[in-house]
Design an enzyme around this catalytic site. Sequence first.
Site, PDB file in Angstrom:
ATOM      1  N   GLU A 287      -4.027  -3.440  -1.788  1.00 16.01           N
ATOM      2  CA  GLU A 287      -2.941  -2.453  -1.702  1.00 16.01           C
ATOM      3  C   GLU A 287      -3.289  -1.539  -0.545  1.00 16.01           C
ATOM      4  OE1 GLU A 287      -1.220   0.853  -1.658  1.00 16.01           O
ATOM      5  OE2 GLU A 287      -2.071   1.268  -3.647  1.00 16.01           O
ATOM      6  N   CYS A 321      -0.309   6.653  -0.278  1.00 23.18           N
ATOM      7  CA  CYS A 321       0.145   5.422   0.375  1.00 23.18           C
ATOM      8  C   CYS A 321       1.659   5.294   0.354  1.00 23.18           C
ATOM      9  CB  CYS A 321      -0.498   4.206  -0.288  1.00 23.18           C
ATOM     10  SG  CYS A 321      -0.159   4.063  -2.062  1.00 23.18           S
TER      11      CYS A 321
END
Length: 520
Positions: A287, A321
Amino acid sequence: MTTFTLPCVKRTLSQRRPGGRLCHPQSRQGSLGRTPLFVANGIIGGLAVAGPDAASWDRRNTLTGAVVTRAAACSPAEAERAADAAAAAFPHWSTLPPEQRASCLCAAADRLTEATETLVATAGQELGAAPGWVRFNVDVACAMLRQAASLATEVGERAAPSAAPGMRYALCRRPAGVVLGLAPWNAAVTLAVRAVAAPLALGNTVVLKASELCPKTHETVVLALMRAGLPDGVLNFVTNAPEDAHAVVEALIAHPAVRRVNFTGSTRVGREIAVMAARHLKKCLLELSGKGTMIVLADADLDGAARAAAHGAFFNQGQVCMSTDRIVVEQAVAGAFVDRLRVEAERLRADLAAGAGPLGAVISPEAVTRLRGLIEDAVARGARLVTGGEAVGTAMQPTVLDHVAFGMRLHDEEVFGPVVGVIRVADADEAVTVANDSEFGLAASVFGADLDRARAVAGQIEAGIVHVNGSTVYDDPAMPFGGMKASGYGRFGGHAAVEEFTEVQWRTERDEPAPDRLGR
């Protein structure tokens, strides 16, 4: 394995409660006045450990530069021992009844809640994180632990339909083995928990490698989970000096007992992790970086969109993120939207002379320098600075730029700071083109009153997560979380985690021997 006393602390760190639980001092009053000096240790098989000769390194406060944490500098050899300990604990943990593993994870959520204020203090010192952000992290992490507990029963045997007469099929799902979790600093509590919760629930044992930017915060999370009753060796913890990171990670990925790797962090580092994992044929969940894009259609609720944009761009100083880096707005409402976003951003301004405000601090002076470079590049190429841009040390004001366009660094690079750019477009088709003009594809959002139209736009966006009339910063532990393109591959969350952290064996049974097909 070496139990040890850090030479600068003069107190034993190998005290253990009955039943093998680790117990050691959380911090001490250092020689730096009121600045606490935390001590962070590696933990292998339930014991505090360090590298050869009790080597250590210092993590400094992002605002003051004072030493905050003295952390154990585990060597590659110590990292290998952590994987050995996890492998030794695997036979017992993997065969426990699922309800016992689930119960342990639910108890871990309670222990983590009890550690909230300790985590607020620690993450505040190590990362400059705002108290509200850390408490939010704890809440999400506890939800992750309870959701992961619900996955425990996914391990086991299930009958499967067979078209062959006299034959029965079964699918046996079982734990993969030792899982290596590599957790980042930016959502330190949530992402450390995410790296371990589902693997543990599914019967794997884990080695968690701490971020070099928050070793004590990550250690506090691990200790909370251990206090919930995890047997020794089920969860092991490695801290390392920054210069040893590559060697430690390589040793862990290469260890034959490690069967899965999960990493959350930058695309740059993620590529290196992927290459290491591929070299050893280890399945890897990545990720990685994002470039969160919000599309604002002409019929959107501009007030609601501006509030969501400010949340997405500035929560935790934009160091998420999923943060909103770009806001793509239809020209017809762009001016009105920018006016509203300016108001929302200025409500979040801090008194820089007093240090970081309610949004916390940027992670380092180097990060502030990079963010200023993005702003200066955009302005030099025709963007307009609407508000913000000022910084003192690692405290930075929320910043909005209008008329951002292709060719500007702010248009293309992940920001990872409290800076957002507005891009004006003619219509929804151009908005989708701009949104997809990125190497990243993690999170996006679309605002519009006509839900059918908004859904149609959302369906064209190349991202693993798209929200309609919501912030780009949103997660649900029961839902698959991950990205496309350079934002990585694989998914955390929900049943997707079962696929990532287990193996499936197809098993067949015959009532009678198979017919001889060799013509004998």
